[in-house]
Design an enzyme around this catalytic site. Structure first.
Site, PDB file in Angstrom:
ATOM      1  CD  GLU A 130      22.448  66.516 112.497  1.00 52.82           C
ATOM      2  OE1 GLU A 130      22.626  65.298 112.724  1.00 52.82           O
ATOM      3  OE2 GLU A 130      21.484  66.949 111.840  1.00 52.82           O
ATOM      4  CD  GLU A 153      17.525  59.175 108.257  1.00 52.74           C
ATOM      5  OE1 GLU A 153      18.228  59.096 109.285  1.00 52.74           O
ATOM      6  OE2 GLU A 153      16.304  58.933 108.283  1.00 52.74           O
ATOM      7  CB  VAL A 205      24.037  73.096 102.208  1.00 50.51           C
ATOM      8  CG1 VAL A 205      24.890  74.058 101.399  1.00 50.51           C
ATOM      9  CG2 VAL A 205      22.794  72.675 101.442  1.00 50.51           C
ATOM     10  CD  GLN A 237      26.688  80.814  98.620  1.00 49.08           C
ATOM     11  OE1 GLN A 237      26.934  80.460  97.472  1.00 49.08           O
ATOM     12  NE2 GLN A 237      27.603  80.820  99.571  1.00 49.08           N
ATOM     13  N   GLY A 238      20.752  79.506  98.561  1.00 44.90           N
ATOM     14  CA  GLY A 238      19.694  78.827  97.824  1.00 44.90           C
ATOM     15  C   GLY A 238      19.927  77.352  97.565  1.00 44.90           C
ATOM     16  CG  ASN A 296      19.644  72.845 113.177  1.00 44.24           C
ATOM     17  OD1 ASN A 296      19.781  74.039 112.929  1.00 44.24           O
ATOM     18  ND2 ASN A 296      20.154  71.885 112.423  1.00 44.24           N
ATOM     19  CE1 TYR A 331      14.740  71.358 106.323  1.00 45.97           C
ATOM     20  CE2 TYR A 331      14.733  70.969 108.684  1.00 45.97           C
ATOM     21  CZ  TYR A 331      15.288  70.766 107.441  1.00 45.97           C
ATOM     22  OH  TYR A 331      16.391  69.966 107.302  1.00 45.97           O
TER      23      TYR A 331
END
Length: 162
Positions: free
Chosen positions: A26, A83, A87, A94-95, A124, A131
């Protein structure tokens, strides 16, 4: 084989490393001012403030989610605020993120929560699309408000009634 599980105290160093990875992604590494001992006390101390789950491949931690309880006065139901979910870049698509989100959603459902909420940075787009595919609604009419520790200290020193 991917495994998603509740964090254990022995995971704190790995979770903090993942937090640093999230901050680097980030472009906010300079804002990481905490440490593993604070994280340990907040996850596993006398009064836990938050919970975490870990994604592992074999014995390698590759992702995490950190969340805490909230409450909706309108729903008069508990909720969960997610929060962070992160990954490692080489394990994305890859799930793993979906598995982390599913695990948190299952926790929220099992606790009778009326909602699961989180924030996402405007830039992002990959996360926003992830999402939305997951079923989330990105609320256009809500902005996150925040007070820093310094502001809280200033307010705490003021008289309660003027």
């Amino acid at each position: 084989m991917l495994k998603i599980r509740p964090a254990q105290e022995s995971d704190v160093d790995a979770i903090f490393d993942l937090i640093r990875g999230l901050a680097a992604y980030e472009k906010l590494s300079d804002r990481v001012t905490g440490n593993t001992e604070l994280l340990r006390s907040h996850l596993f101390g006398e009064r836990p403030y938050t919970e975490a789950i870990v994604a592992e491949l074999g014995d390698l931690p590759i992702g995490f989610a950190l969340f805490f309880p909230t409450y909706s006065t309108f729903l008069t139901q508990p909720g969960i605020h997610l929060e962070d979910v992160f990954v490692q870049p080489e394990y994305r698509r890859q799930g793993v993120g979906k598995a982390l989100m599913n695990f948190v959603a299952q926790i929220a459902h099992s606790r009778g929560c009326g909602r699961l909420e989180w924030s996402v940075l405007e830039w992002n787009q990959n996360a926003i699309e992830f999402y939305q595919r997951f079923g989330a609604t990105v609320l256009p009419d809500w902005k996150t408000c925040r007070m820093s520790a310094e502001t809280l200290a200033e307010i705490a020193m003021k008289p309660q009634i003027d």
